[in-house]
Design a protein around this motif. Structure first.
Motif, short mmCIF file in Angstrom:
data_model
loop_
_atom_site.label_atom_id
_atom_site.label_comp_id
_atom_site.label_asym_id
_atom_site.label_seq_id
_atom_site.Cartn_x
_atom_site.Cartn_y
_atom_site.Cartn_z
N PRO A 181 0.83 -1.15 -0.06
CA PRO A 181 -0.05 0.07 -0.03
C PRO A 181 0.83 1.27 0.01
CG PRO A 181 0.08 -1.08 2.05
CD PRO A 181 0.58 -2.13 1.22
N ARG A 182 0.26 2.22 -0.72
CA ARG A 182 1.00 3.57 -0.72
C ARG A 182 1.10 4.40 0.76
NH1 ARG A 182 -1.76 4.53 -6.04
NH2 ARG A 182 -0.36 4.00 -7.37
N PRO A 183 2.09 4.91 1.03
CA PRO A 183 2.10 5.70 2.48
C PRO A 183 1.03 6.78 2.33
CG PRO A 183 4.06 5.94 1.35
CD PRO A 183 3.68 4.92 0.43
N LYS A 184 0.48 7.30 3.47
CA LYS A 184 -0.22 8.44 3.40
C LYS A 184 0.52 9.52 3.55
CE LYS A 184 -4.51 6.57 5.55
NZ LYS A 184 -5.45 6.82 6.69
N ALA A 185 0.49 10.60 2.63
CA ALA A 185 0.94 11.88 2.46
C ALA A 185 0.31 12.72 3.48
CB ALA A 185 1.03 12.23 0.92
N GLU A 186 0.76 12.61 4.60
CA GLU A 186 0.43 13.42 5.73
C GLU A 186 1.29 13.77 6.77
OE1 GLU A 186 -3.34 11.80 6.94
OE2 GLU A 186 -2.59 9.90 8.25
N THR A 187 1.24 14.62 7.65
CA THR A 187 2.13 14.82 8.77
C THR A 187 1.49 14.22 9.87
OG1 THR A 187 0.87 16.70 9.46
CG2 THR A 187 2.98 17.05 7.97
N PRO A 188 2.54 13.51 10.92
CA PRO A 188 2.05 12.75 11.81
C PRO A 188 1.45 13.80 12.88
CG PRO A 188 4.34 12.39 11.74
CD PRO A 188 4.12 13.69 10.72
N LYS A 189 0.26 13.11 13.59
CA LYS A 189 -0.57 14.03 14.44
C LYS A 189 0.42 15.05 15.52
CE LYS A 189 -4.73 13.56 17.69
NZ LYS A 189 -5.35 13.11 18.34
N GLY A 190 0.00 16.18 15.55
CA GLY A 190 0.84 16.88 16.37
C GLY A 190 2.27 17.63 15.99
N PHE A 191 2.36 17.29 14.54
CA PHE A 191 3.40 18.05 13.87
C PHE A 191 2.74 18.84 12.78
CE2 PHE A 191 5.13 14.41 16.11
CZ PHE A 191 6.26 14.85 16.59
N ARG A 237 -0.96 23.98 19.81
CA ARG A 237 0.04 23.19 20.74
C ARG A 237 0.62 22.04 20.07
NH1 ARG A 237 0.65 22.91 26.44
NH2 ARG A 237 1.41 20.90 26.87
N PHE A 238 1.89 21.96 19.53
CA PHE A 238 2.41 20.77 18.74
C PHE A 238 3.51 20.18 19.44
CE2 PHE A 238 1.24 24.55 15.90
CZ PHE A 238 0.10 23.74 15.09
N ARG A 239 3.96 18.98 19.10
CA ARG A 239 4.91 18.05 19.58
C ARG A 239 6.17 18.21 19.18
NH1 ARG A 239 1.10 12.62 18.45
NH2 ARG A 239 0.23 12.68 20.64
#
Length: 516
Positions: free
Chosen positions: A8-18, A132-134
């Motif tokens: 499966p192709r990886p999702k092009a999205e930033t991890p939660k909190g970043f 508020r980010f990680r």
């Protein structure tokens, strides 16, 4: 035979909190860091860049609301599956804990006191929320090896200078100062023993006083309360009388000071110091804390920082567990509109304090230290909220390509512009459609496009298009105004740099002005 499953192709999205940062956001942060670093340097601090990864043991358990060793940090164990697993490592959660390790490791080679500043990202594995980010940037300055609270007073003055340097004027901020020793004295006063395991939780609850009303703090100190989301937060478990005394201290009303104290500390600070003295009357450590606050205020006043900029405030606690003495926060005092259109105070953008025991963890000997950390991303957000920071920046001058066989000529133009200090680039996409080149320049926010076709080349001229003026004319001008205010100019090829400079100067953009 079954077909092999496709990966499966990886999702092009930033991890939660970043999040990702683009263009103007990055350059504006870089410029802000440069300005803050200049103030730090002016105060005599040297730069330090330490590792982004530390051992969990070296970082210690100092994050607020964290009880387990690896909670709150991004941690992993080296060779976890080996017969002899390695160390637990973690991304740093601030820039202060790594400084303690650096000083302990290199103390024989460092001057004493050691004054350093550091800038860079830190990571916290905490629940993200709005704003508020990680991962976020910190910008620290610390003095290690100076026991005098003169070092704390200097930090407060420097913090005020930093805010003004980046564009926060006087009247829009205040540096609030307290002392953990005073807070210890308050707990002594209400009968919470020094070894009572509830003390850290009490301090963390007191640190929420600027976000909650008196009722909210009282509930958290006793039986607990429901937060805005409906989740129930357990209380510390104090008796109601003890909790009421803490709340009374946090939201205290100032008492009249002696007249000579007003001259010495200023009206506001004199009243608040008198109230603190009254609150810790029977506590030795509490009175020591008030004495230190008086010294800080006196020294800050001597440096020219009156109680309109550096003010004593009983509600400043700071959540980190390593503070041992004076603590301070820089608060922006103006109101903004939040994402739901509600008016609220922007709040704190920097904080710090004295942490005399942090280096002791490594050396066994107490080493006095104090410092401050500025939240650069919050400062940028504050300036943007007040309209004091552009949300975009001017793009480069774009040299269009009319004849792909003459790329060398276009590269020569770009080289001339760059050598003159003007940001510029050649269009490197497919040049077949000229309209797409102008669309590209528009998307880049380019102020100028340079055009040289075969006819211009033969006549020794170029076309220079003022894209900013062109957009303004297209938006509102009549046909007559459009004729009177042309946005495209034909000039001799040798006048390329001079004409581009002239247009940039008209729009007050970098690179404009007289020849350099």
């Amino acid at each position: 035979m079954a077909k092999p499953k496709k990966t499966p192709r990886p999702k092009a999205e930033t991890p939660k909190g970043f999040r990702d940062y683009f263009g103007a956001e990055v350059t504006q942060r870089t410029e802000m860091l440069r300005k803050i670093a200049a103030v730090y340097h002016r105060y005599g601090f040297d730069a330090l860049e330490s590792s982004g990864v530390e051992t969990v043991e070296a970082l210690g358990k100092f994050l607020p609301d964290v009880d387990r060793p690896n909670e709150g940090v991004f941690a992993w164990q080296e060779d976890a599956d080996a017969d002899k697993p390695g160390d637990w490592l973690a991304l740093r959660y601030d820039l202060t804990a790594p400084l303690a390790r650096v000083y302990a490791q290199h103390q024989n080679d460092l001057p004493k006191p050691y004054r350093r500043y550091a800038m860079g990202p830190v990571w916290r594995n905490e629940k993200p929320g709005p704003g508020r980010f990680r991962q976020f940037y910190q910008c620290d300055a610390d003095t290690v090896g100076a026991p005098s609270v003169a070092a704390d007073a200097e930090i407060c003055a420097m913090l005020a200078d930093c805010l003004e340097e980046v564009g926060i004027p006087r009247g829009d901020y205040v540096v609030r100062v307290n002392n953990r020793k005073v807070l210890e004295g308050v707990l002594d006063w209400i009968g919470i023993a020094e070894d009572d395991e509830r003390r850290p939780a009490i301090f963390r609850t007191m640190d929420k006083a600027d976000k909650l009303d008196e009722r909210g703090v009282l509930d958290l100190l006793t039986t607990g309360r429901q937060d805005a989301s409906g989740a129930f937060i357990e209380g510390v478990g104090l008796y109601i009388q003890q909790a009421q005394q803490i709340v009374q201290y946090l939201f205290q009303k100032a008492v009249p000071p002696q007249s000579n104290k007003v001259d010495e500390f200023g009206e506001k600070n004199a009243r608040r110091l008198a109230s603190m003295r009254q609150a810790v009357e029977g506590s030795q450590i509490g009175n020591q804390g008030v004495n230190e606050l008086e010294d800080i205020v006196r020294l800050a006043k001597g440096l020219g920082y009156e109680d309109d900029r550096v003010v004593v405030d009983s509600s400043v606690v700071r959540g980190l567990g390593y503070y041992t003495g004076p603590v301070y926060e820089a608060e922006l005092t103006f109101d903004i509109q939040d994402e739901k259109g509600r008016t609220r105070n922007f709040g704190s953008v920097a904080g710090g304090g004295r942490y005399d025991d942090l280096v002791k963890r490594f050396t066994g000997q107490e080493v006095p230290a104090t410092g401050v950390s500025i939240g650069v991303d919050r400062l940028l957000a504050a300036l943007q909220a007040k309209g004091r920071m552009q949300t975009s920046e001017a793009g480069p001058v774009v040299v269009t390509v009319m004849d792909r066989d003459r790329m060398a000529d276009y590269q020569t133009m770009v080289a001339e512009l760059r050598q003159a200090g003007i940001r510029a680039e050649v269009y490197l996409g497919n040049p077949k459609n000229f309209g797409n080149q102008l669309k590209y320049a528009d998307k880049r926010g380019s102020p100028v496009a340079v055009i040289e076709g075969r006819d211009e080349k033969e006549r020794g001229v170029i076309q220079i298009k003022d894209l900013i003026l062109g957009a303004q004319i297209a938006e509102s001008a009549t046909l007559e105004e459009w004729k009177d205010r042309p946005s495209q100019f034909e000039v001799p090829r040798d006048d390329l740099v001079a004409k581009v400079r002239d247009i940039l100067a008209q729009h007050d953009l970098p690179g404009g002005g007289a020849d350099k």
